[in-house]
Scaffold this motif. Structure first.
Motif, PDB file in Angstrom:
ATOM      1  N   VAL A  71       0.843  -1.289  -0.125  1.00 56.17           N
ATOM      2  CA  VAL A  71       0.277   0.194   0.084  1.00 56.17           C
ATOM      3  C   VAL A  71       0.809   1.234   0.066  1.00 56.17           C
ATOM      4  CG1 VAL A  71      -1.989   1.075   1.118  1.00 56.17           C
ATOM      5  CG2 VAL A  71      -1.503  -1.297   1.448  1.00 56.17           C
ATOM      6  N   GLU A  72       0.646   2.181  -1.039  1.00 52.05           N
ATOM      7  CA  GLU A  72       1.389   3.413  -1.309  1.00 52.05           C
ATOM      8  C   GLU A  72       0.437   4.496  -0.358  1.00 52.05           C
ATOM      9  OE1 GLU A  72       4.004   5.253  -4.440  1.00 52.05           O
ATOM     10  OE2 GLU A  72       1.992   6.156  -4.445  1.00 52.05           O
ATOM     11  N   VAL A  73       0.786   5.210   0.614  1.00 53.08           N
ATOM     12  CA  VAL A  73       0.138   6.106   1.237  1.00 53.08           C
ATOM     13  C   VAL A  73       0.939   7.450   1.257  1.00 53.08           C
ATOM     14  CG1 VAL A  73      -0.889   6.662   3.422  1.00 53.08           C
ATOM     15  CG2 VAL A  73      -0.436   4.308   3.053  1.00 53.08           C
ATOM     16  N   SER A  74       0.105   8.476   0.894  1.00 55.38           N
ATOM     17  CA  SER A  74       0.774   9.769   0.495  1.00 55.38           C
ATOM     18  C   SER A  74      -0.099  10.740   1.329  1.00 55.38           C
ATOM     19  CB  SER A  74       0.926  10.238  -0.883  1.00 55.38           C
ATOM     20  OG  SER A  74      -0.241   9.931  -1.608  1.00 55.38           O
ATOM     21  N   VAL A  82       3.519   0.787   2.910  1.00 56.29           N
ATOM     22  CA  VAL A  82       3.584  -0.415   3.749  1.00 56.29           C
ATOM     23  C   VAL A  82       2.967  -1.486   3.412  1.00 56.29           C
ATOM     24  CG1 VAL A  82       3.397   1.390   5.668  1.00 56.29           C
ATOM     25  CG2 VAL A  82       1.350   0.645   4.619  1.00 56.29           C
ATOM     26  N   THR A  83       2.823  -2.739   3.984  1.00 57.54           N
ATOM     27  CA  THR A  83       2.146  -3.833   3.793  1.00 57.54           C
ATOM     28  C   THR A  83       1.118  -4.339   4.623  1.00 57.54           C
ATOM     29  OG1 THR A  83       4.502  -4.896   2.974  1.00 57.54           O
ATOM     30  CG2 THR A  83       2.723  -6.380   3.591  1.00 57.54           C
ATOM     31  N   GLY A  88      -5.984  -7.590   6.605  1.00 60.70           N
ATOM     32  CA  GLY A  88      -5.973  -6.305   5.542  1.00 60.70           C
ATOM     33  C   GLY A  88      -5.719  -5.085   6.158  1.00 60.70           C
ATOM     34  N   ASN A  89      -5.330  -4.756   7.330  1.00 65.42           N
ATOM     35  CA  ASN A  89      -5.214  -3.527   7.962  1.00 65.42           C
ATOM     36  C   ASN A  89      -3.814  -2.896   7.704  1.00 65.42           C
ATOM     37  OD1 ASN A  89      -7.900  -3.423   9.066  1.00 65.42           O
ATOM     38  ND2 ASN A  89      -7.316  -3.615  11.182  1.00 65.42           N
ATOM     39  N   PHE A  90      -3.652  -1.704   7.547  1.00 70.03           N
ATOM     40  CA  PHE A  90      -2.332  -1.182   7.328  1.00 70.03           C
ATOM     41  C   PHE A  90      -2.503   0.515   8.245  1.00 70.03           C
ATOM     42  CE2 PHE A  90      -4.898   0.610   4.059  1.00 70.03           C
ATOM     43  CZ  PHE A  90      -4.730   1.968   3.773  1.00 70.03           C
TER      44      PHE A  90
END
Length: 330
Positions: A71-74, A82-83, A88-90
């Motif tokens: 997951v790319e978070v910006s 993050v993975t 399924g949570n991040f």
């Protein structure tokens, strides 16, 4: 066949229906500070779908989680990957680059995985923000009737953001909180509603015109979160934000006990505790040094006297009832 049996049969059929769409990302609206923001969400292996409230709710709850998704978070030019975990949570904390800070106000964060992406609002609270409101949802803001199982099922599964009713007066009460219209508090919703209902809860708040800028911290629903799931979230909020807090909940389940525990753990941080009467009020000791109210106007008027709400706003939101004409007179 009675209604409960028919509902059970429909639940099984819908929950086992095959997925028809690709993956989905749920990204929670969040609160942050100029020095950083913690973002969290969940990755689903399939996008919930349905033509009715029941089918959408059930498929949201039954959707498979995507473990191991990248997951790319910006946010505001800061990016991290993050993975997703077992469920399924991040979660990731983003900080501005050296010498910068995140500007106060409302901005947008983004989370993406292969094939899909989601955005969510982030409210960066300036240090002068007067206080933080930490609120429950079910039977505090939305009528859920948690203490009545049959009605709870109806409200949870057969209603959505369009049809679930708001507790009368609560949007007005929340809209009047703050020392001035230009200095509103921050709002964090800490609820037992499952994280899969993020779109529904956010849509409900918008539809009923609650203040903008809520951070949503919903329950990671499962056997390990049947109790004591609110305290860790509230503790984390009090540790991250320096402002005093106002706690708002209801009497139906454990909000009074949870809030009393938080008040004891963080002496001097809790300005007030407001508890809506949703039943289970026979034991007055549960509400020691709390405001137990049936009508939102009662809580709002107390907040005015406590310096937590604007008098002119409360007067406009809760005008005095017009006197009745005497019997026999026009």
């Amino acid at each position: 066949m009675n209604a409960s049996v028919r509902l059970a049969a429909l639940v099984l059929a819908l929950a086992s229906a095959p997925a028809l769409a690709g993956p989905a990302v749920l990204l929670s609206p969040a609160l942050g500070r100029p020095g950083g923001v913690t973002l969290q969400g969940r990755v689903l292996a399939e996008t919930p779908h349905g033509s009715t409230a029941l089918s959408r709710n059930l498929r949201s709850l039954a959707a498979r989680n995507w473990k191991g998704a990248k997951v790319e978070v910006s946010f505001q030019g800061t990016v991290a990957t993050v993975t997703s975990g077992e469920d399924g949570n991040f979660q990731v904390t983003l900080q501005p680059s050296e010498g910068r800070s995140f500007p106060p106000g409302r901005h947008s964060a983004r989370a993406s995985v292969t094939g899909t992406a989601a955005t969510a609002p982030v409210e960066i609270l300036a240090d002068p923000t007067p206080f933080l409101v930490i609120s429950d949802f079910d039977d505090t803001l939305a009528i859920s009737e948690v203490t009545q199982p049959e009605k709870l099922v109806t409200n949870a599964l057969l209603r959505d953001e369009e049809t679930q009713k708001a507790v009368p007066g609560m949007p007005g009460f929340y809209g009047c909180l703050g020392t001035s219209a230009k200095a509103p508090p921050g709002f964090a919703l800490v609820s037992g509603s499952p994280v899969q209902f993020l779109p529904r809860v956010g849509g409900f708040l918008d539809r009923h015109r609650f203040p903008e800028g809520f951070g949503l911290y919903l329950r990671d629903f499962g056997p390990r979160s049947l109790s004591d799931y609110k305290q860790p979230i509230i503790r984390s909020l009090l540790e991250r934000f320096p402002q005093p807090v106002v706690l708002v909940g209801d009497s139906g389940e454990k909000d009074p006990e949870v809030y009393a525990q938080i008040r004891e753990e963080f002496p001097g941080r809790v300005r007030a505790i407001y508890i809506r009467d949703a039943g289970n009020t026979a034991n007055a000791a549960r509400f020691q040094d709390m405001v137990l109210f049936k009508e939102a106007s009662t809580a709002a008027l107390h907040a005015v006297e406590a310096g937590l709400a604007r008098r002119e706003c409360v007067t406009a939101a809760f005008p005095p009832a017009a006197p009745r004409a005497e019997q026999g007179k026009p």
